[in-house]
Scaffold this motif. Structure first.
Motif, PDB file in Angstrom:
ATOM      1  N   SER A  17      55.077  59.121  35.228  1.00 50.30           N
ATOM      2  CA  SER A  17      53.802  59.742  35.586  1.00 50.30           C
ATOM      3  C   SER A  17      52.784  59.582  34.470  1.00 50.30           C
ATOM      4  O   SER A  17      51.615  59.250  34.718  1.00 50.30           O
ATOM      5  CB  SER A  17      54.016  61.235  35.899  1.00 50.30           C
ATOM      6  OG  SER A  17      54.892  61.393  36.982  1.00 50.30           O
ATOM      7  N   MET A  21      49.049  56.439  33.975  1.00 50.22           N
ATOM      8  CA  MET A  21      47.681  56.603  33.525  1.00 50.22           C
ATOM      9  C   MET A  21      47.191  55.372  32.769  1.00 50.22           C
ATOM     10  O   MET A  21      46.044  54.940  32.921  1.00 50.22           O
ATOM     11  CB  MET A  21      47.574  57.843  32.634  1.00 50.22           C
ATOM     12  CG  MET A  21      46.172  58.118  32.131  1.00 50.22           C
ATOM     13  SD  MET A  21      46.144  59.582  31.086  1.00 50.22           S
ATOM     14  CE  MET A  21      47.090  59.018  29.683  1.00 50.22           C
ATOM     15  N   VAL A  24      45.938  52.361  34.952  1.00 52.48           N
ATOM     16  CA  VAL A  24      44.753  52.502  35.783  1.00 52.48           C
ATOM     17  C   VAL A  24      43.632  51.630  35.236  1.00 52.48           C
ATOM     18  O   VAL A  24      43.293  51.722  34.051  1.00 52.48           O
ATOM     19  CB  VAL A  24      44.295  53.971  35.834  1.00 52.48           C
ATOM     20  CG1 VAL A  24      42.969  54.095  36.565  1.00 52.48           C
ATOM     21  CG2 VAL A  24      45.352  54.826  36.520  1.00 52.48           C
ATOM     22  N   SER A  77      43.025  58.541  38.068  1.00 53.50           N
ATOM     23  CA  SER A  77      44.134  59.382  37.623  1.00 53.50           C
ATOM     24  C   SER A  77      43.593  60.601  36.903  1.00 53.50           C
ATOM     25  O   SER A  77      42.517  60.577  36.300  1.00 53.50           O
ATOM     26  CB  SER A  77      45.073  58.597  36.698  1.00 53.50           C
ATOM     27  OG  SER A  77      44.427  58.297  35.471  1.00 53.50           O
ATOM     28  N   GLY A 105      47.171  60.771  40.994  1.00 53.31           N
ATOM     29  CA  GLY A 105      46.589  59.440  40.903  1.00 53.31           C
ATOM     30  C   GLY A 105      46.517  58.779  42.261  1.00 53.31           C
ATOM     31  O   GLY A 105      47.242  59.156  43.186  1.00 53.31           O
TER      32      GLY A 105
END
Length: 429
Positions: A17, A21, A24, A77, A105
């Motif tokens: 998780s 990020m 992205v 995100s 996200g």
């Protein structure tokens, strides 16, 4: 003593998780992440929250926090996480590592198709009748991902199809993990720029790691209505849940279900928010992520009929002060075990600058709890006061004192606790 660590699969989900990020597009061009490092020590005169034989101890905690929101784009995100390591000087509890994580996200694959992902990780109480010590807490992780397809059916109609896979895991091995597959279809009609309504049907199948199953079907009428200073949204419908549990016959329950969220800007300093929900669910769902004051009884394996209500009033007086008042009530009906739990409460938080660098805080909370399992009533009182001193743009000194008391018809659940906390918070810029 052995350290309490996160399970390997939960660690992997957290890392994935957080790692999403960095994948992205536009991450490097977005505003930099806010990173903070904290250290605090908390002295308590009743570390086990016992009625008799109170023991004192000093808990030291080191924490690292990260907050980041990507710039709008093809992928988006939003991450908020804090990792903490705690150690007790007199070894009242094993050292433990805990993580709080909120991640959301999405990536737009085409004009009509979006892939979404989210992760929610929190410390949760296992049994609300027992005091919230580390021995009665566990980490709950809910990871969800899946596509959403939106098809325009004309100028004022759209069809929405979605599917999701959800994985729920608890840190303690005695708690039951689960996997859930969800599918939904919905139709929305735009009656006006300020009013939308439609029809939605959702079905999900949840399988616990004990091979027990909980299946659910819900049909609802979603709506959104906005005015100049008010937004009202929600859904009203009907739900059916079926449980296939070990050593119990298959059971089916049905009731009306609803969700409601209303936000009103009373004036330039005051906002009123009301949120209500009635749902058929189970302990592996993320319902408790929506209502912070709601607690699942993890000792019960059952379909749960949940009713939750929260009324919040926020007053922000600019640089002068801030006052937040929250009234809440929850009812949990564990349908397969015929156990009911009810909570009513109020929470108040006040913050006021004293000087340019010094701020004062006050907080209080009251809960009235009832439990049908042992036909008992409990009352919980909490109070805290503190000061925050800004040493410079990056470093804050925090000091806080607090008192907590629980009274109960079950005498062994009663306790009193007084604590003092002193800490530092450093924010990297």
């Amino acid at each position: 003593m052995a350290k309490r660590r996160l399970p390997e699969r939960m660690q992997l989900v957290v890392l994935i998780s957080c790692g999403l990020m960095s994948l992205v597009p536009g991450f490097l061009n977005a505003a930099p992440a806010v990173v903070s490092l904290g250290f605090d020590s908390r002295y308590t005169d009743n570390v086990r929250r016992a009625r008799v034989g109170e023991e004192s101890d000093l808990e030291s905690r080191l924490s690292l926090g990260i907050q980041h929101t990507s710039d709008p784009g093809t992928c988006n995100s939003d991450l908020l996480t804090r990792v903490a390591y705690s150690h007790w000087l007199d070894e009242s509890y094993d050292p433990e590592t805990t993580v709080d994580l909120d991640f959301q996200g999405d990536c737009r694959i085409s004009n009509n198709l979006v892939w979404q992902g989210s992760n929610y990780l929190r410390d949760v109480v296992q049994d609300n009748r027992v005091s919230g010590t580390p021995d009665n807490r566990t980490q709950k992780n809910v990871f969800s991902t899946g596509p959403v397809l939106t098809l325009r059916m004309g100028a004022v109609d759209e069809l929405v199809l979605s599917a999701a896979y959800e994985d729920t895991e608890f840190r303690e091995p005695e708690q039951k993990d689960g996997e859930r597959i969800t599918g939904s279809i919905g139709w929305n009609h735009f009656f006006s720029p300020t009013f939308t309504a439609g029809l939605n049907a959702t079905a999900d199948q949840s399988e616990l790691d004990t091979e027990e199953e909980i299946d659910r079907v819900t049909v609802g009428l979603p709506f959104t209505k906005s005015w100049a200073a008010t937004v009202l949204s929600g859904s009203i419908g009907y739900g059916v849940i079926e449980t296939s549990l070990i050593n119990r016959p298959t059971q089916e329950y049905e009731t009306f279900v609803a969700n409601l969220l209303g936000v009103r800007e009373v004036n330039h300093t005051t906002e009123l928010e009301i949120e209500a929900s009635r749902a058929l669910t189970d302990q592996t769902s993320s319902f408790d992520s929506r209502f912070d004051n709601f607690v699942f009884d993890l000792e019960q394996t059952s379909a749960v009929e949940v009713t939750a209500l929260r009324l919040g009033i926020s007053n922000d007086f600019g640089g002068a002060a801030a006052l937040d008042v929250s009234f809440f009530g929850n009812r949990s009906d564990y349908l397969d075990t015929n156990v009911q739990e009810n909570v009513l409460g109020v929470e108040v938080a006040y913050r006021r600058p004293i000087t340019g660098q010094l701020s004062g805080t006050l907080g209080t909370r009251y809960e009235y709890q009832t439990y049908s399992q042992d036909d008992s009533d409990d009352e919980l009182y909490q109070f805290n006061a503190g000061i925050e001193f800004r040493l410079n743009r990056q470093l804050d000194l925090v000091s806080r004192v607090g008192y907590e008391q629980r009274t109960s018809e079950i005498v062994s659940r009663e306790f009193e606790e007084t604590w003092i906390l002193v800490g530092l918070q450093y924010q990297f810029r």
